[in-house]
Design a protein around this motif. Structure first.
Motif, PDB file in Angstrom:
ATOM      1  N   MET A  44     -11.693 -25.862 -11.479  1.00  0.00           N
ATOM      2  CA  MET A  44     -11.696 -26.798 -12.280  1.00  0.00           C
ATOM      3  C   MET A  44     -10.833 -27.670 -13.404  1.00  0.00           C
ATOM      4  N   MET A  45     -10.285 -28.216 -13.929  1.00  0.00           N
ATOM      5  CA  MET A  45      -9.842 -28.592 -14.722  1.00  0.00           C
ATOM      6  C   MET A  45     -10.959 -28.899 -15.900  1.00  0.00           C
ATOM      7  N   ARG A  46     -10.991 -28.610 -16.555  1.00  0.00           N
ATOM      8  CA  ARG A  46     -11.590 -28.143 -17.947  1.00  0.00           C
ATOM      9  C   ARG A  46     -12.522 -27.379 -17.239  1.00  0.00           C
ATOM     10  N   GLN A  47     -12.945 -26.471 -16.672  1.00  0.00           N
ATOM     11  CA  GLN A  47     -13.935 -25.549 -16.421  1.00  0.00           C
ATOM     12  C   GLN A  47     -14.759 -25.277 -17.277  1.00  0.00           C
ATOM     13  N   VAL A  58     -20.737 -20.939 -28.622  1.00  0.00           N
ATOM     14  CA  VAL A  58     -19.351 -20.534 -29.532  1.00  0.00           C
ATOM     15  C   VAL A  58     -19.110 -21.578 -30.549  1.00  0.00           C
ATOM     16  N   ARG A  59     -19.007 -22.855 -30.000  1.00  0.00           N
ATOM     17  CA  ARG A  59     -18.328 -23.683 -30.499  1.00  0.00           C
ATOM     18  C   ARG A  59     -19.790 -23.751 -31.726  1.00  0.00           C
ATOM     19  N   LYS A  60     -20.715 -23.782 -32.020  1.00  0.00           N
ATOM     20  CA  LYS A  60     -21.612 -23.536 -33.047  1.00  0.00           C
ATOM     21  C   LYS A  60     -20.801 -22.640 -34.183  1.00  0.00           C
ATOM     22  N   THR A  63     -14.594 -23.418 -35.266  1.00  0.00           N
ATOM     23  CA  THR A  63     -14.061 -25.302 -34.519  1.00  0.00           C
ATOM     24  C   THR A  63     -13.653 -24.827 -33.394  1.00  0.00           C
ATOM     25  N   PHE A  64     -13.166 -25.919 -32.947  1.00  0.00           N
ATOM     26  CA  PHE A  64     -12.396 -26.138 -31.420  1.00  0.00           C
ATOM     27  C   PHE A  64     -11.042 -25.048 -31.263  1.00  0.00           C
ATOM     28  N   LEU A  65     -10.399 -26.121 -32.689  1.00  0.00           N
ATOM     29  CA  LEU A  65      -9.227 -24.636 -33.327  1.00  0.00           C
ATOM     30  C   LEU A  65      -8.611 -23.001 -33.545  1.00  0.00           C
ATOM     31  N   SER A  90      -8.565 -18.862 -12.801  1.00  0.00           N
ATOM     32  CA  SER A  90      -8.714 -19.098 -14.134  1.00  0.00           C
ATOM     33  C   SER A  90      -7.865 -20.066 -14.751  1.00  0.00           C
ATOM     34  N   ILE A  91      -8.137 -20.203 -15.464  1.00  0.00           N
ATOM     35  CA  ILE A  91      -7.540 -22.037 -17.004  1.00  0.00           C
ATOM     36  C   ILE A  91      -7.189 -21.115 -18.166  1.00  0.00           C
ATOM     37  N   ILE A  92      -5.691 -20.667 -18.473  1.00  0.00           N
ATOM     38  CA  ILE A  92      -6.289 -20.324 -19.736  1.00  0.00           C
ATOM     39  C   ILE A  92      -6.987 -21.140 -20.838  1.00  0.00           C
ATOM     40  N   ILE A  96      -3.267 -28.919 -24.549  1.00  0.00           N
ATOM     41  CA  ILE A  96      -1.987 -29.479 -24.511  1.00  0.00           C
ATOM     42  C   ILE A  96      -1.027 -29.649 -26.164  1.00  0.00           C
ATOM     43  N   LEU A  97      -1.951 -29.837 -26.966  1.00  0.00           N
ATOM     44  CA  LEU A  97      -1.622 -29.875 -28.454  1.00  0.00           C
ATOM     45  C   LEU A  97      -0.943 -29.374 -29.010  1.00  0.00           C
ATOM     46  N   ILE A  98      -1.810 -27.734 -29.081  1.00  0.00           N
ATOM     47  CA  ILE A  98      -0.762 -26.352 -29.881  1.00  0.00           C
ATOM     48  C   ILE A  98       0.242 -26.327 -29.986  1.00  0.00           C
ATOM     49  N   THR A 110     -11.750 -33.868 -34.488  1.00  0.00           N
ATOM     50  CA  THR A 110     -13.130 -34.141 -34.450  1.00  0.00           C
ATOM     51  C   THR A 110     -13.620 -34.664 -34.001  1.00  0.00           C
ATOM     52  N   ASP A 111     -15.179 -34.185 -33.889  1.00  0.00           N
ATOM     53  CA  ASP A 111     -16.019 -34.178 -32.711  1.00  0.00           C
ATOM     54  C   ASP A 111     -16.327 -35.763 -32.323  1.00  0.00           C
ATOM     55  N   GLU A 112     -16.157 -37.081 -33.207  1.00  0.00           N
ATOM     56  CA  GLU A 112     -15.783 -38.631 -32.722  1.00  0.00           C
ATOM     57  C   GLU A 112     -14.337 -38.964 -32.488  1.00  0.00           C
ATOM     58  N   LYS A 113     -13.330 -38.510 -33.184  1.00  0.00           N
ATOM     59  CA  LYS A 113     -12.032 -39.091 -32.422  1.00  0.00           C
ATOM     60  C   LYS A 113     -11.388 -38.402 -31.668  1.00  0.00           C
ATOM     61  N   GLY A 114     -11.757 -36.894 -31.476  1.00  0.00           N
ATOM     62  CA  GLY A 114     -11.194 -36.212 -30.706  1.00  0.00           C
ATOM     63  C   GLY A 114      -9.416 -35.719 -31.578  1.00  0.00           C
ATOM     64  N   PRO A 115      -8.815 -35.151 -30.984  1.00  0.00           N
ATOM     65  CA  PRO A 115      -7.325 -35.339 -31.887  1.00  0.00           C
ATOM     66  C   PRO A 115      -6.318 -35.768 -31.944  1.00  0.00           C
ATOM     67  N   SER A 172       3.934 -39.199 -26.625  1.00  0.00           N
ATOM     68  CA  SER A 172       3.163 -40.219 -26.830  1.00  0.00           C
ATOM     69  C   SER A 172       1.930 -39.838 -27.999  1.00  0.00           C
ATOM     70  N   TYR A 173       1.604 -38.615 -27.194  1.00  0.00           N
ATOM     71  CA  TYR A 173       0.497 -37.799 -28.154  1.00  0.00           C
ATOM     72  C   TYR A 173       1.438 -38.077 -30.005  1.00  0.00           C
ATOM     73  N   ALA A 174       2.875 -37.998 -30.064  1.00  0.00           N
ATOM     74  CA  ALA A 174       3.850 -37.685 -31.404  1.00  0.00           C
ATOM     75  C   ALA A 174       3.612 -38.940 -32.177  1.00  0.00           C
ATOM     76  N   CYS A 178      -2.994 -40.332 -32.065  1.00  0.00           N
ATOM     77  CA  CYS A 178      -4.184 -40.201 -31.624  1.00  0.00           C
ATOM     78  C   CYS A 178      -4.048 -40.136 -29.701  1.00  0.00           C
ATOM     79  N   SER A 179      -5.523 -40.258 -29.462  1.00  0.00           N
ATOM     80  CA  SER A 179      -5.238 -40.074 -28.335  1.00  0.00           C
ATOM     81  C   SER A 179      -4.796 -41.491 -27.412  1.00  0.00           C
ATOM     82  N   TRP A 180      -4.715 -41.601 -26.973  1.00  0.00           N
ATOM     83  CA  TRP A 180      -4.003 -42.812 -26.635  1.00  0.00           C
ATOM     84  C   TRP A 180      -5.094 -44.423 -25.619  1.00  0.00           C
TER      85      TRP A 180
HETATM   86  O1  CP3 Z   1      -9.186 -26.981 -18.454  1.00  0.00           O
HETATM   87  C1  CP3 Z   1      -9.047 -26.408 -18.933  1.00  0.00           C
HETATM   88  O2  CP3 Z   1     -10.422 -25.808 -18.636  1.00  0.00           O
HETATM   89  C2  CP3 Z   1      -8.202 -25.560 -19.691  1.00  0.00           C
HETATM   90  C3  CP3 Z   1      -8.667 -26.403 -20.980  1.00  0.00           C
HETATM   91  C4  CP3 Z   1      -8.029 -27.623 -21.734  1.00  0.00           C
HETATM   92  C5  CP3 Z   1      -8.313 -28.154 -22.569  1.00  0.00           C
HETATM   93  N1  CP3 Z   1      -8.055 -29.296 -23.197  1.00  0.00           N
HETATM   94  C6  CP3 Z   1      -9.524 -27.617 -23.446  1.00  0.00           C
HETATM   95  C7  CP3 Z   1     -10.270 -29.058 -24.680  1.00  0.00           C
HETATM   96  C8  CP3 Z   1      -7.269 -28.028 -20.939  1.00  0.00           C
HETATM   97  C9  CP3 Z   1      -6.136 -27.825 -19.590  1.00  0.00           C
HETATM   98  C10 CP3 Z   1      -6.442 -29.445 -22.378  1.00  0.00           C
HETATM   99  C11 CP3 Z   1      -5.966 -30.272 -21.585  1.00  0.00           C
HETATM  100  C12 CP3 Z   1      -5.446 -31.433 -22.362  1.00  0.00           C
HETATM  101  N2  CP3 Z   1      -6.069 -31.321 -23.562  1.00  0.00           N
HETATM  102  C13 CP3 Z   1      -5.284 -32.649 -21.713  1.00  0.00           C
HETATM  103  C14 CP3 Z   1      -4.624 -32.638 -20.351  1.00  0.00           C
HETATM  104  C15 CP3 Z   1      -5.389 -33.366 -18.998  1.00  0.00           C
HETATM  105  C16 CP3 Z   1      -6.843 -34.335 -19.869  1.00  0.00           C
HETATM  106  O3  CP3 Z   1      -7.668 -33.809 -19.504  1.00  0.00           O
HETATM  107  O4  CP3 Z   1      -5.957 -35.703 -20.053  1.00  0.00           O
HETATM  108  C17 CP3 Z   1      -5.645 -33.672 -22.954  1.00  0.00           C
HETATM  109  C18 CP3 Z   1      -4.859 -34.831 -23.032  1.00  0.00           C
HETATM  110  C19 CP3 Z   1      -5.707 -33.158 -24.165  1.00  0.00           C
HETATM  111  C20 CP3 Z   1      -6.357 -33.169 -25.121  1.00  0.00           C
HETATM  112  C21 CP3 Z   1      -7.207 -33.572 -25.349  1.00  0.00           C
HETATM  113  N3  CP3 Z   1      -8.168 -32.361 -25.599  1.00  0.00           N
HETATM  114  C22 CP3 Z   1      -8.155 -34.241 -26.085  1.00  0.00           C
HETATM  115  C23 CP3 Z   1      -8.073 -36.048 -26.191  1.00  0.00           C
HETATM  116  C24 CP3 Z   1      -9.691 -33.842 -26.645  1.00  0.00           C
HETATM  117  C25 CP3 Z   1     -10.601 -34.561 -26.958  1.00  0.00           C
HETATM  118  C26 CP3 Z   1     -11.186 -35.115 -25.820  1.00  0.00           C
HETATM  119  C27 CP3 Z   1     -11.866 -34.107 -24.303  1.00  0.00           C
HETATM  120  O5  CP3 Z   1     -12.703 -34.474 -24.184  1.00  0.00           O
HETATM  121  O6  CP3 Z   1     -13.021 -33.363 -25.680  1.00  0.00           O
HETATM  122  C28 CP3 Z   1      -8.848 -32.703 -26.177  1.00  0.00           C
HETATM  123  C29 CP3 Z   1     -10.608 -31.338 -27.001  1.00  0.00           C
HETATM  124  C30 CP3 Z   1     -10.702 -30.120 -26.050  1.00  0.00           C
HETATM  125  N4  CP3 Z   1      -9.631 -29.866 -25.238  1.00  0.00           N
HETATM  126  C31 CP3 Z   1     -11.851 -29.818 -25.497  1.00  0.00           C
HETATM  127  C32 CP3 Z   1     -11.615 -28.695 -24.556  1.00  0.00           C
HETATM  128  C33 CP3 Z   1     -12.953 -28.217 -23.458  1.00  0.00           C
HETATM  129  C34 CP3 Z   1     -13.239 -30.124 -26.280  1.00  0.00           C
HETATM  130  C35 CP3 Z   1     -12.948 -29.620 -27.776  1.00  0.00           C
HETATM  131  C36 CP3 Z   1     -14.265 -29.030 -28.093  1.00  0.00           C
HETATM  132  O7  CP3 Z   1     -15.042 -30.672 -28.911  1.00  0.00           O
HETATM  133  O8  CP3 Z   1     -15.197 -28.402 -28.465  1.00  0.00           O
END
Ligand code: CP3
Length: 367
Positions: A44-47, A58-60, A63-65, A90-92, A96-98, A110-115, A172-174, A178-180
């Motif tokens: 699953m994406m975002r598994q 772990v997030r306690k 930070t996410f970065l 397994s997806i590493i 995508i913004l790294i 940030t928790d409120e605004k995302g990236p 688009s992010y650049a 911020c998020s769209w």
């Molecule tokens: O899929 C996975 O499990 C691998 C990890 C992964 C993350 N982001 C971890 C993450 C992957 C593949 C992404 C891709 C990603 N990131 C996309 C493309 C796919 C999609 O979901 O649309 C986009 C647009 C982003 C940008 C991004 N990263 C946003 C908009 C946000 C904040 C909103 C949100 O959904 O959390 C993130 C943060 C983020 N990326 C988290 C995780 C686990 C949450 C961070 C946290 O608060 O702990």
């Protein structure tokens, strides 16, 4: 602390290999090669993420970065969903913004605004601020995470997926910073400064190719490209500004690594499928708006489809209904050329027992 692939000791804390995986060849790789299987592979994406209590713990501490930038921690959270649910891939853990950060954009989450980028690209002159980078050096944390994960996954039958944002979504992010929301800045460049936008897309495309190449060298067995915002581009501009750059990435990767499968995820791809079918991708990840069995007729024979259970179905309290929706998805996917996934990522607050139910339903499936 330096950690090389040869010194890393796997935790050994993963499920045993599946009986249906001869020589431990991952089920995902077999599905991507077009083999007929007893059941589809599932991931699953975002598994890994906030819906899991282990991730929140772990997030306690980080930070996410920090998680993304620290290989031991990135590996820890990458392993969490494998240990708990037994996914086939397994997806590493990264984002995508790294790589945009590595190009000189200042990234904060940030928790409120995302990236958010503090210094988005707003003028043509800003393009000069974007610099190239060496992923092996400037993203060495990701390279180490991938190397460590390959050691973890050895002989488990679990495949390792690397990923990148596709050029349009990253551009688009650049531009938005911020998020769209409305996509105002991206569309302004699309309509008023197409040449500058092509320049930005070309710079990002060259970077994405090197970045994916480095991930493959570090052990990624499959690459998934995320074009989350591609579905928002007016049709007249789609091929030239979105798909042409996806194609450059896919063609360059396939030329260099012919046996490494490339999966492309385009959000809101309904209506774009006949156009997308011209891409040289091995697998198309579809969202929940498209029926897999109908979509299949639009792609050349041999194309693998991935998807597409609605992420919100995982909130159902009616377990029988969730199971039925999962089984209906598999039935539409078919016995070969199919990988189970969601239509998009696992959402925060998703009940963990429903993720387990979906994975178990797939593992108990027999054609
Ligand atoms: O899929 C996975 O499990 C691998 C990890 C992964 C993350 N982001 C971890 C993450 C992957 C593949 C992404 C891709 C990603 N990131 C996309 C493309 C796919 C999609 O979901 O649309 C986009 C647009 C982003 C940008 C991004 N990263 C946003 C908009 C946000 C904040 C909103 C949100 O959904 O959390 C993130 C943060 C983020 N990326 C988290 C995780 C686990 C949450 C961070 C946290 O608060 O702990």
């Amino acid at each position: 602390m330096t950690m090389t692939s040869t010194r890393y000791q796997p935790t050994g804390n993963l499920p045993t290999p599946y009986a249906e995986t001869p020589n431990f060849e991952p089920l995902l790789l077999r599905a991507l090669k077009g083999e007929t299987l007893e059941r589809p592979p599932v991931w699953m994406m975002r598994q890994a993420g906030r819906y899991m209590p282990q991730y929140q713990a772990v997030r306690k501490r980080h930070t996410f970065l920090e998680i993304c930038h620290t290989p031991e921690v990135a590996v820890e959270v990458t392993l969490q969903p494998l240990q708990q649910f037994g996914f086939d891939a397994s997806i590493i853990f990264s984002d995508i913004l790294i790589p945009l950060q590595a190009m000189g954009l200042e990234l904060a989450f940030t928790d409120e605004k995302g990236p958010q980028f503090a210094n988005p690209v707003r003028h043509v002159d800003d393009l000069k601020r974007l610099h190239g980078f060496d992923p092996m050096v400037d993203c060495d944390f990701l390279i180490k995470s991938l190397q460590m994960m390959r050691h973890e996954l050895k002989d488990t039958g679990i495949a390792l997926i690397g990923f990148a944002g596709a050029p349009w979504t990253l551009a688009s992010y650049a531009l938005e910073g911020c998020s769209w929301k409305t996509g105002r800045f991206s569309k302004q460049w699309l309509f008023e400064q197409p040449e500058a936008l092509h320049q930005l897309l070309a710079t990002i495309t060259a970077m994405v190719i090197d970045y994916c190449d480095a991930q493959i060298q570090a052990g990624a067995q499959v690459i998934q490209l995320f074009d989350t915002w591609a579905g928002n581009v007016p049709t007249a501009y789609y091929e030239a500004f979105v798909q042409a750059y996806q194609a450059q990435v896919i063609d360059a990767l396939k030329a260099k690594h012919p046996t490494v499968a490339v999966i492309i995820f385009v959000k809101h791809s309904r209506g774009l499928l006949p156009t997308m079918a011209k891409l040289n991708a091995d697998c198309f990840s579809l969202d929940e708006l498209t029926r897999l069995d109908e979509a299949r007729n639009l792609f050349p024979a041999g194309t693998v489809l991935q998807g597409n259970l609605d992420s919100t179905a995982l909130f159902l309290t009616d377990k029988a209904k969730l199971q039925a929706l999962t089984e209906a998805t598999i039935a539409q996917g078919g016995q070969s050329h199919y990988v189970f996934n969601l239509g998009h990522g696992v959402l925060p607050l998703t009940p963990v027992e429903n993720v387990a139910l979906v994975v178990d339903t797939i593992k108990n499936w027999h054609w």
